[in-house]
Design an enzyme around this catalytic site. Structure first.
Site, PDB file in Angstrom:
ATOM      1  N   GLN A   1      -0.093  13.023   1.704  1.00  0.00           N
ATOM      2  CA  GLN A   1      -0.388  12.367   0.430  1.00  0.00           C
ATOM      3  C   GLN A   1      -1.861  12.479   0.047  1.00  0.00           C
ATOM      4  O   GLN A   1      -2.271  11.982  -0.997  1.00  0.00           O
ATOM      5  CB  GLN A   1       0.008  10.888   0.516  1.00  0.00           C
TER       6      GLN A   1
ATOM      7  N   HIS B   1      -0.890   7.269   2.812  1.00  0.00           N
ATOM      8  CA  HIS B   1      -1.514   6.060   2.250  1.00  0.00           C
ATOM      9  C   HIS B   1      -3.033   6.129   2.114  1.00  0.00           C
ATOM     10  O   HIS B   1      -3.764   5.365   2.723  1.00  0.00           O
ATOM     11  CB  HIS B   1      -1.114   4.832   3.078  1.00  0.00           C
TER      12      HIS B   1
ATOM     13  N   GLU C   1       5.617  -3.202  -5.279  1.00  0.00           N
ATOM     14  CA  GLU C   1       5.173  -4.429  -5.955  1.00  0.00           C
ATOM     15  C   GLU C   1       4.251  -4.161  -7.135  1.00  0.00           C
ATOM     16  O   GLU C   1       3.517  -3.184  -7.137  1.00  0.00           O
ATOM     17  CB  GLU C   1       4.392  -5.318  -4.959  1.00  0.00           C
TER      18      GLU C   1
ATOM     19  N   TYR D   1      -2.675 -10.111  -0.261  1.00  0.00           N
ATOM     20  CA  TYR D   1      -1.372  -9.774  -0.839  1.00  0.00           C
ATOM     21  C   TYR D   1      -0.280  -9.582   0.220  1.00  0.00           C
ATOM     22  O   TYR D   1       0.828  -9.151  -0.084  1.00  0.00           O
ATOM     23  CB  TYR D   1      -1.524  -8.582  -1.798  1.00  0.00           C
TER      24      TYR D   1
ATOM     25  N   TYR E   1      11.828   2.443   7.000  1.00  0.00           N
ATOM     26  CA  TYR E   1      12.605   3.591   6.517  1.00  0.00           C
ATOM     27  C   TYR E   1      13.884   3.794   7.315  1.00  0.00           C
ATOM     28  O   TYR E   1      14.880   4.283   6.812  1.00  0.00           O
ATOM     29  CB  TYR E   1      11.770   4.873   6.577  1.00  0.00           C
TER      30      TYR E   1
END
Lengths: 147, 370
Positions: free
Chosen positions: B86, B150, B244, B254, B265
């Site tokens: 990513q 991430h 979210e 959070y 997963y």
């Protein structure tokens, strides 16, 4: 016993020295392929990091969007294309297990070693093990080019 | 078969059906059409518009492009980009007072410093007459790892001129998101020159990462200032379920991974908790996950049916999600540009059109219906 080792070492030392002196000898590196079980284990970690979000935990994929890796005819019939898609990405229409998929998978930036490991993990899990596919080696991955 | 077994069977079937089926989203009878504006960027990760309608767009593999009057040209190869999983070149943001302050900001997964792997960096450069110069790294998170997950990351300015940046937790949920002495799983706040505001919430704490503004995040890839309230809105990827939308508050936690509406997963659970004292609840959560990337509020009159609402790209299901909401929460969800491809970014241009970055295509313009 120990006393015999000393002359032996001297003899070996002599040979090593002579070889170092001789600069015309060309060495070819010996490539040792990773043990298959170790490769599968390392491939599992790569799968969890890079593949699982789309292809899911059992390689089932998502209908019409992400093709299944589970019991997939692509792995056996399109071995080279499979490896190439992990190495360089894949864009456009393909048919897997009789269903058409049209999507875009970008290159993940894996090393050739990591590509081999994750291929071995996929080929030996998700129901693909019954296909008894040959181990993917580092050499095999290295020899696949983009074109 | 006894009743117990039968109801268990029914429960299981129901659960399996719910697992992937998204029951609260609607499909349009007449979907929007679109025009392809740029057709040769594999992953148009981030975009931002100048007031004259020209725009900058990042390509994940490390190039920055400038689009003006129908022409697209490469204006920079960003150095040290870690293009893995990513990671890559991520967001781009133009200073809100451009051209008086001729700065553009970029985030990217970076190989900088002598450790193997990468972590997210914030970069500023000068942009004048289509030329990029004086590129400088303002912040580099650490430590590097070879994980492909991430990195975040999005950028946004608030009304007071502070620059907000998101960084994901780098696939280390037990280590990073709840620890304010470590990078990752955070929203950061900077001054425009990259210095750290002294009134940041953890600035006075010893060993803290002083740029942190909020924490307990997983992987935020959408961030936008609310056009009326000025709040910073963020959306973030959950695991399997539990994406979210959060409204960012100074110093708030959070909750990731202590509380979550998602599961692993592989289907196993990692927490029983969806709420906890001292941790924020999301404004909205998605089950199943849509894998949201890119976010914008529609303020334009070009699409009256969308005005005042939120748009978010879905990587997973390959549409643009229209989220209609009011003070009581989300009221309605719709699929726009259904099946167009993995949507990475979405922005509204100064003349009111919606532009979308689609993987495998490039950049498209969503055409109004009238």
């Amino acid at each position: 016993m120990k006393i015999y080792v000393i002359p032996l070492l001297l003899i070996f030392g002599f040979f090593i020295n002579t070889e170092e002196d001789n600069t015309s000898i060309i060495y070819t590196p010996i490539t040792q392929e990773k043990d298959l079980q170790q490769s599968i284990k390392d491939g599992n970690a790569i799968y969890s990091d890079f593949c699982i979000r789309c292809h899911l935990a059992k390689g089932e994929g998502i209908d019409d969007i992400y093709p299944p890796l589970a019991d997939s005819n692509w792995l056996s019939e399109k071995r080279k294309e499979s490896i190439k898609s992990v190495k360089y990405g894949l864009n456009g229409e393909i048919e897997v297990n009789g269903k058409t998929y049209n999507n875009n998978m970008s290159s993940m930036g894996l090393t050739d070693r990591e590509v081999a490991d994750v291929m071995n993990y996929i080929m030996n899990n998700f129901g693909n093990e019954k296909r008894e596919l040959e181990q993917v080696t580092l050499d095999e991955v290295s020899n696949i080019s983009e074109d | 078969m006894n009743i117990k077994a039968f109801s268990l069977l029914l429960f299981c079937v129901g659960f399996l059906a719910c697992a992937q089926e998204d029951t609260t989203i609607e499909t349009l009878e007449n979907d929007y059409s679109h025009e392809v504006i740029i057709d040769n960027i594999d992953i148009a990760w981030g975009m931002d518009f100048f007031k004259d309608g020209s725009f900058l767009v990042t390509s994940k593999d490390g190039q920055l492009f400038y689009h003006k009057n129908g022409n697209t040209s490469k204006v920079a190869d960003v150095p040290n980009v870690y293009n893995r999983g990513q990671g890559g070149l991520l967001d781009v943001k133009i200073h809100p007072e451009y051209p008086d302050k001729p700065w553009i900001y970029l985030t990217h997964a970076s190989t900088q410093v002598d450790e193997e792997g990468g972590h997210t960096a914030l970069v500023r450069a000068e942009f004048k007459d289509g030329q990029v110069s004086n590129m400088k790294t303002l912040y580099k998170a650490g430590p590097n790892t070879t994980k492909g997950q991430h990195f975040g990351s999005r950028l946004e300015f608030d009304k007071d001129g502070y620059l907000f940046m998101s960084i994901g937790e780098r696939g280390a949920r037990e280590v990073n998101p709840q620890d304010i002495t470590r990078d990752g799983g955070k929203i950061y706040r900077f001054n425009e020159d990259g210095s750290i505001p002294e009134d940041n919430p953890f600035y006075m704490l010893e060993n803290s990462k002083k740029a942190i503004y909020s924490y307990g995040h997983r992987n935020p890839q959408g961030m936008e200032i609310h056009p009326e309230t000025g709040e910073i809105w963020v959306h973030e990827h959950g695991p399997r379920g539990g994406d979210e939308i959060n409204i960012i508050k100074k110093g708030a936690n959070y909750g990731w991974p202590i509380i979550s509406y998602g599961i692993n997963y592989n289907g196993t659970e990692f927490t029983d908790n969806t709420t906890m004292a001292g941790m924020e609840q999301p404004f909205y959560y998605w089950v199943p996950s849509i894998a949201p990337s890119g976010m914008t509020f529609v303020t334009s009159d070009k699409y009256p049916e969308l005005k005042g609402n939120l748009l978010a790209g879905s990587l997973k299901f390959q549409y643009l999600e229209h989220v209609a909401f009011n003070d009581n929460g989300v009221q309605k969800r719709e699929k726009l540009l259904d099946k167009i491809g993995r949507i990475r970014s979405v922005e509204q241009s100064p003349d009111g059109f919606i532009y979308v970055g689609v993987e495998g295509i490039g950049v498209v313009k969503m055409l109004p219906k009238s």
